[in-house]
Write an enzyme that holds these catalytic residues in place. Structure first.
Site, short mmCIF file in Angstrom:
data_model
loop_
_atom_site.label_atom_id
_atom_site.label_comp_id
_atom_site.label_asym_id
_atom_site.label_seq_id
_atom_site.Cartn_x
_atom_site.Cartn_y
_atom_site.Cartn_z
N ARG A 23 2.22 8.77 -6.48
CA ARG A 23 1.74 10.30 -6.94
C ARG A 23 2.03 10.67 -8.27
NH1 ARG A 23 -1.32 10.48 -2.64
NH2 ARG A 23 -0.58 11.10 -0.96
N HIS A 53 3.32 14.13 0.84
CA HIS A 53 2.78 15.28 0.63
C HIS A 53 3.84 16.59 0.81
CE1 HIS A 53 -1.42 14.29 0.30
NE2 HIS A 53 -1.46 13.66 1.44
N HIS A 73 0.81 -1.27 0.07
CA HIS A 73 -0.19 0.12 0.16
C HIS A 73 0.98 1.20 0.05
CE1 HIS A 73 -4.14 1.71 1.27
NE2 HIS A 73 -3.39 2.65 0.76
N ASP A 89 1.00 2.40 3.89
CA ASP A 89 0.04 3.45 3.25
C ASP A 89 0.96 4.84 3.15
OD1 ASP A 89 -1.92 5.03 2.39
OD2 ASP A 89 -3.20 4.95 4.24
N PHE A 97 -4.51 14.58 4.09
CA PHE A 97 -4.42 13.69 5.05
C PHE A 97 -3.30 12.49 4.28
CE2 PHE A 97 -9.14 14.14 5.28
CZ PHE A 97 -9.19 14.15 6.34
N GLY A 98 -2.36 12.13 5.52
CA GLY A 98 -1.52 11.16 4.87
C GLY A 98 0.03 11.27 5.65
N ASN A 139 -5.74 9.43 6.91
CA ASN A 139 -7.06 8.75 6.96
C ASN A 139 -6.91 7.18 6.73
OD1 ASN A 139 -9.89 8.15 6.61
ND2 ASN A 139 -9.78 8.96 4.63
ZN ZN Z 1 -6.94 4.31 2.23
#
Ligand code: ZN
Lengths: 308, 432
Positions: free
Chosen positions: B64, B311, B60, B307, B325-326, B280
């Site tokens: 980008r 950013h 995961h 995940d 988020f992230g 998230n």
């Molecule tokens: Zn997700």
């Protein structure tokens, strides 16, 4: 005496000694406000900027009057008239203002935590004039000041906060301040507007107004944001007024010399009965005066404390 | 064919029945032999004191590219993966344009081949444009090389579309990877709903926003016989629901991230709204964190994934509600797992190998996940004793949005070998 912190961001982390110092200093500021000529030279040469991302004539004016009575220079930047409209980031705006030599930034912002964020990235003192649904520490302090004025001491007072607790920064600042000074705090409002987790702070949580008001020494009524209805959090202003509004009959359940408070602006006939808002036991107008004294105290302690 | 000999490491792969101080001989991209005192090798690398494991696969990752190359691209993400000890990564389709067709899948694979760092396995979109309306061209993307399907970043809000996806994808052996979130419950929440959100005055996302969708997807997987993989589980109820339906024969697997295992919503308060804590699903309350760790130890969770969600600093240096988020994860995951999970007795190394290599390969149906003669020469080499302090300035990713800055950890990725190519050794990336 000096404050422990450079910024006033929240009452949660403010040491009780600082709360005490601000309230005691506000006492002497009140004396200045009662003079014929309400101007002292204490903060001459200091520069204060109010940066408001939400409309609020009341709080902004209160800060500006406080600064002017202390002879500080004030500038005010409001969203409608500035680069904020052009999509400039908060950080760029604040740094630009700071580069002009501002000693203190007083900010209101719709997003919780924005003043904490700002305080990490500027060297000026930051005062939180209300951040989202988080805190409004100067309102909390002026409410404490008003309660002490009428009741002597806050320890042991039964204080009921009524209304939309969930979205209220005034409620959070009141709760932290009151808990620190030893009051018994009760909150009440519709179940959809009261976060149950407040019980962890030792606050008594009610979903009906009557038991919260019964025997209370102070009833602090919060402003209802009527737009919350659009999100379905309560059915109608009419139902709210009938079942959760503070009116004369409900206030009758409180102690005999109850003090009624409201941070303003009021929705008369919704969260508060119009007749009781102007009654002798209402401190609502006095809260406004006290707001100036408390803010003068904070400006003095943050900007002038060193020379004092 | 050039030969590589890795000598004297602690070679560990429970699935292949390997556990000991052994040598590994590689010819080309495959393992020739695993054994004691092997000879040969044009190049001999010393691995004494190191763990030599089957290559880690991060199921995961957000790379980008195309569209958001200022955050990360296939090359920088692939290099960050190698730096973090991963030999393969899956990239999610929420790019611009969306990876919902053969062309974008082929482009991403081409970029990965040109970059030549970690293996990159694309995950195709479930719905065209991630709009949640119509199925994307799943069979065509399958033949272009996708290994799974997901609208990750967003939930599949329509129950009927999720049913169709599970049904249609099953014959193609593609797991449907569910970002489980009921948007009517999560609304515009920015953190876990609970005590901390109430005190901070931030809009909360209840745990049930995830769990309700997990329950729905499990029922649909049962109905269709499709293969379901729940992304980034973060709640106690999700784990219970998955275990229950798995015991009833539903084909379901799930993954968890290091941040959901190691941080709680209290981090938002402790950092006074640091936007690096915004992710998230959100960092949950400590009771959920405890439940996830228990489930992990008991084998109820199949994979650890990062995940990785890079950013740009400008997207995080803003008010909490306005921040993206992230968080990035590729370059911290191994040290976090080593230091905080293995080091503190939550997991042992054989479990880590299963969670980060064997199971991901099996779920995705890709080669790898085994360290044995004849298998792919993909290795993750770890120095279990190395002390590291997380410093985002050291990252080779383009982004630095991590909540773990300053953490002191024991254990670090030390070598990464992909298809017999030494991409990193002694903690240093090989020049390419
Ligand atoms: Zn997700």
């Amino acid at each position: 005496m000096r404050l422990a912190a450079r910024h006033i961001l929240d009452l949660e982390s403010m040491p009780v000694e600082d709360v005490r110092l601000i309230l005691d200093t506000a006492d002497s500021m009140q004396e200045i406000l009662s003079r014929e000529i309400k101007k002292v030279p204490t903060l001459r040469g200091k520069s204060v900027c109010t940066l408001f991302y939400e409309a609020s004539t009341r709080t902004r004016t209160s800060f500006e009057m406080a600064a002017k009575y202390m002879s500080a220079d004030t500038t005010s930047i409001a969203t409608a008239t500035s680069a904020i409209q052009k999509g400039e980031t908060l950080l760029d705006t604040a740094r630009t203002i700071e580069a002009m030599g501002v000693d203190m930034l007083i900010m209101r912002h719709p997003v919780s935590g924005s003043c904490h964020f700002l305080s990490r990235h500027v060297s000026a003192s930051v005062i939180n004039a209300g951040d989202g649904m988080h805190e409004h520490p100067t309102q909390g302090l002026l409410d404490l000041f008003t309660m002490e004025q009428h009741k002597g001491s806050i320890a042991g007072l039964k204080v009921a906060i009524i209304g939309d607790i969930l979205h209220s920064r005034v409620a959070r600042s009141n709760i932290w301040g009151l808990v620190k000074l030893g009051a018994e705090v009760r909150v009440a409002g519709p179940a959809t507007l009261v976060p149950p987790e407040l019980e962890h702070l030792g606050v008594k949580v009610y979903h009906r107004v009557e038991p919260a008001i019964t025997g209370a020494d102070v009833v602090n009524v919060l402003r209802l944001q009527l737009e919350r209805q659009q999100r379905g959090l309560f059915p109608s202003a009419r139902e709210y007024a009938r079942y959760f509004g503070v009116n004369r009959a409900r206030l009758g359940l409180a102690g005999t010399d109850v003090l009624l408070m409201h941070p303003g602006p009021m929705n008369r006939g919704v969260e508060i009965g119009s007749d009781i808002a102007d009654a002798p036991f209402s401190a609502i107008r006095q809260q406004v005066t006290n707001g100036v004294a408390v803010r003068m105290a904070i400006l003095y302690l943050l900007l002038g404390g060193a020379e004092a | 064919m050039s030969q590589l000999l890795i000598k004297g490491g602690h070679v560990l792969d429970p699935a292949a029945g390997v556990d000991g101080i052994l040598d590994v001989l590689v010819a080309g991209e495959r393992v020739v032999a695993v054994g004691e005192n092997l000879d040969g090798g044009d190049r001999v690398l010393e691995a004494r004191g190191k763990l030599v494991l089957p290559g880690f696969i991060d199921m995961h990752v957000h790379l980008r590219e195309p569209g958001f190359e200022y955050k990360e691209d296939v090359a920088s993400g692939g290099r960050a993966a190698v730096r973090g000890g991963f030999t393969a990564i899956c990239c999610m389709p929420n790019t611009q344009p969306v990876m919902d067709n053969r062309t974008v899948v082929e482009f991403v694979r081409g970029q990965a081949a040109r970059a030549g760092w970690a293996r990159v396995y694309p995950v195709g979109a479930i719905s065209k444009g991630l709009k949640g309306e119509e199925l994307a061209e799943i069979a065509d993307m399958r033949s272009a090389g996708i290994v799974g399907l997901s609208d990750d970043g967003k939930p599949v809000a329509s129950t009927e579309l999720m049913r169709l996806a599970l049904q249609y994808a099953a014959p193609f052996d593609l797991p449907v990877i569910s970002h489980a979130e009921d948007p009517t419950l999560s609304q515009d929440g920015v953190m876990h709903r609970g005590r901390v959100s109430s005190l901070l005055g931030l809009k909360g996302v209840p745990a049930e926003a995830e769990s309700v969708m997990v329950a729905r997807d499990l029922l649909l997987a049962g109905l269709t016989g499709g293969s379901l993989h729940i992304a980034h589980v973060s709640t106690a109820q999700s784990v219970e629901l998955i275990a229950f339906y798995r015991s009833r024969g539903v084909r379901v697997t799930c993954e968890v991230t290091p941040h959901h295992l190691l941080l709680s919503d209290q981090a938002v308060r402790d950092t006074w709204y640091d936007t690096c804590t915004k992710v998230n699903p959100p960092l949950r309350s400590p009771d959920h964190v405890d439940a996830l760790r228990r489930a992990l130890r008991e084998g109820l969770i199949d994979a650890i994934v990062t995940d990785h969600a890079p950013h740009h600093q400008d997207e995080k240096l803003v008010e909490y509600d306005y921040a993206q988020f992230g968080m990035v994860g590729l370059e911290t995951a191994v040290s976090l797992v080593a230091g905080e999970l293995v080091g503190k007795g939550v997991l042992d190394w054989p479990q880590v190998v299963a969670l980060m290599s064997t199971h991901p390969a099996r779920i995705l149906g890709v080669e790898g996940g085994r360290l044995e003669a004849g298998g792919l020469a993909d290795f993750t080499v770890i120095d279990p004793g190395q002390k590291v302090t997380v410093d985002p300035k050291d990252f080779v990713s383009k982004s630095r949005n991590t909540p773990f800055a300053g953490w002191q950890l024991t254990g670090a990725p030390w070598g990464t070998v992909v298809g017999g190519q030494v991409m990193m050794w002694e903690g240093t990336l090989t020049a390419r």
